[in-house]
Design an enzyme around this catalytic site. Structure first.
Site, PDB file in Angstrom:
ATOM      1  N   ASP A  38       0.815  -1.214   0.000  1.00 54.55           N
ATOM      2  CA  ASP A  38       0.000   0.000   0.000  1.00 54.55           C
ATOM      3  C   ASP A  38       0.853   1.269   0.000  1.00 54.55           C
ATOM      4  OD1 ASP A  38      -2.018  -1.814   0.335  1.00 54.55           O
ATOM      5  OD2 ASP A  38      -2.840  -0.923   2.151  1.00 54.55           O
ATOM      6  N   ASP A  39       0.204   2.362  -0.380  1.00 51.74           N
ATOM      7  CA  ASP A  39       0.687   3.741  -0.197  1.00 51.74           C
ATOM      8  C   ASP A  39       1.638   4.268  -1.272  1.00 51.74           C
ATOM      9  OD1 ASP A  39      -0.797   3.458   2.079  1.00 51.74           O
ATOM     10  OD2 ASP A  39       0.799   3.940   3.493  1.00 51.74           O
ATOM     11  N   HIS A  88      -6.159   3.201  -3.632  1.00 51.23           N
ATOM     12  CA  HIS A  88      -5.989   3.385  -2.177  1.00 51.23           C
ATOM     13  C   HIS A  88      -6.357   4.829  -1.812  1.00 51.23           C
ATOM     14  CE1 HIS A  88      -4.741   2.039   1.715  1.00 51.23           C
ATOM     15  NE2 HIS A  88      -3.615   2.727   1.779  1.00 51.23           N
ATOM     16  N   HIS A  92      -5.475   9.491   0.954  1.00 50.40           N
ATOM     17  CA  HIS A  92      -5.297   8.617   2.119  1.00 50.40           C
ATOM     18  C   HIS A  92      -6.015   9.079   3.391  1.00 50.40           C
ATOM     19  CE1 HIS A  92      -3.152   5.718   4.741  1.00 50.40           C
ATOM     20  NE2 HIS A  92      -2.983   5.044   3.629  1.00 50.40           N
ATOM     21  N   HIS A 182       3.933  -2.293   3.007  1.00 51.57           N
ATOM     22  CA  HIS A 182       4.025  -0.975   2.370  1.00 51.57           C
ATOM     23  C   HIS A 182       5.332  -0.873   1.592  1.00 51.57           C
ATOM     24  CE1 HIS A 182       1.172  -0.499   5.675  1.00 51.57           C
ATOM     25  NE2 HIS A 182       0.599   0.419   4.925  1.00 51.57           N
TER      26      HIS A 182
HETATM   27 NI    NI Z   1      -2.370   3.122   3.469  1.00 47.22          NI
END
Ligand code: NI
Length: 226
Positions: A38-39, A88, A92, A182
């Site tokens: 993620d991210d 995503h 955020h 991540h």
């Molecule tokens: Ni995230």
């Protein structure tokens, strides 16, 4: 010249079934696990992509729209190299704290940024912090998005230590599991060669979330793994 031409043709013919065979890993028959990141895209993402390519492993990336606008080439590369791409959100936030219109904007803006970078809008999203509810899923359905959560989270952003992250992944690994990490955490990228090596040794096929779900169509508004 003619021989070279023929050789090129035969190589491309034999190359095609090999690629197709890899795309058709049947997780009903073999032990599969999905590594998800993620991210990103972030500074450390290219090193992770290098490793996944070398190990012939496919993963799933849940991208933040704003980060995609900053690093579109990395997003494009991940998609081109066969990894699955998810939404995503754009910036955020914790979605359940937002009004309906703002949730839709967050999802739509990320869809747009990702489609612009990789040529295709995702079919799945992962809510930041795992914060979600029926309203979020209902609104996600309006953007044709299925929700994808996880079976195990490494808390890699908190551990920030390659050895501890590796231990966490190995502890959480299970057949048909979805592991949350991540690609923006340098220690995660550092840990990945050891993680991939050990998971392969344990017989796991490392696949994308859609492959893990046996290629069945992800239904918008539904949460996976079910
Ligand atoms: Ni995230």
């Amino acid at each position: 010249m003619l021989i070279q031409g023929l050789l090129a043709v035969s190589l491309s013919v034999t190359g095609a079934p090999a690629a197709a065979a890899q795309a058709k890993t049947d997780c009903a028959k073999v032990k599969c696990l999905a590594l998800t990141f993620d991210d990103g895209p972030g500074k450390t993402t290219p090193a992770l992509l290098d490793l996944l390519k070398k190990e012939r492993v496919k993963a799933t990336f849940f991208l933040v729209g704003k980060a995609v606008e900053e690093r579109p080439a990395i997003a494009r590369r991940a998609a081109r190299e066969g990894h699955a791409i998810g939404n995503h959100t754009y910036s955020h936030p914790s979605l359940p704290t937002l009004f309906d219109d703002d949730i839709l904007d967050e999802l739509a803006a990320a869809q747009e940024a990702i489609e612009k970078a990789v040529g295709r809008a995702p079919a799945m999203f992962r809510p930041p912090y795992g914060h979600t509810d029926d309203r979020v899923r209902y609104l996600a359905a309006q953007e044709d998005l299925a929700e994808v959560l996880w079976t195990g989270t490494t808390l890699d952003w908190d551990l920030r230590d390659a050895k501890k992250i590796k231990a966490a992944v190995l502890r959480l690994a299970e057949r048909d599991g979805v592991i949350l990490m991540h690609d923006t955490v340098p220690a995660t990228v550092k840990a990945m060669p050891g993680i991939v090596k050990e998971l392969k040794k344990r017989g796991y096929h490392l696949v994308t979330v859609p492959t893990l779900l046996r290629g069945k169509k992800l239904e918008a508004g539904v949460s996976y793994p079910e």
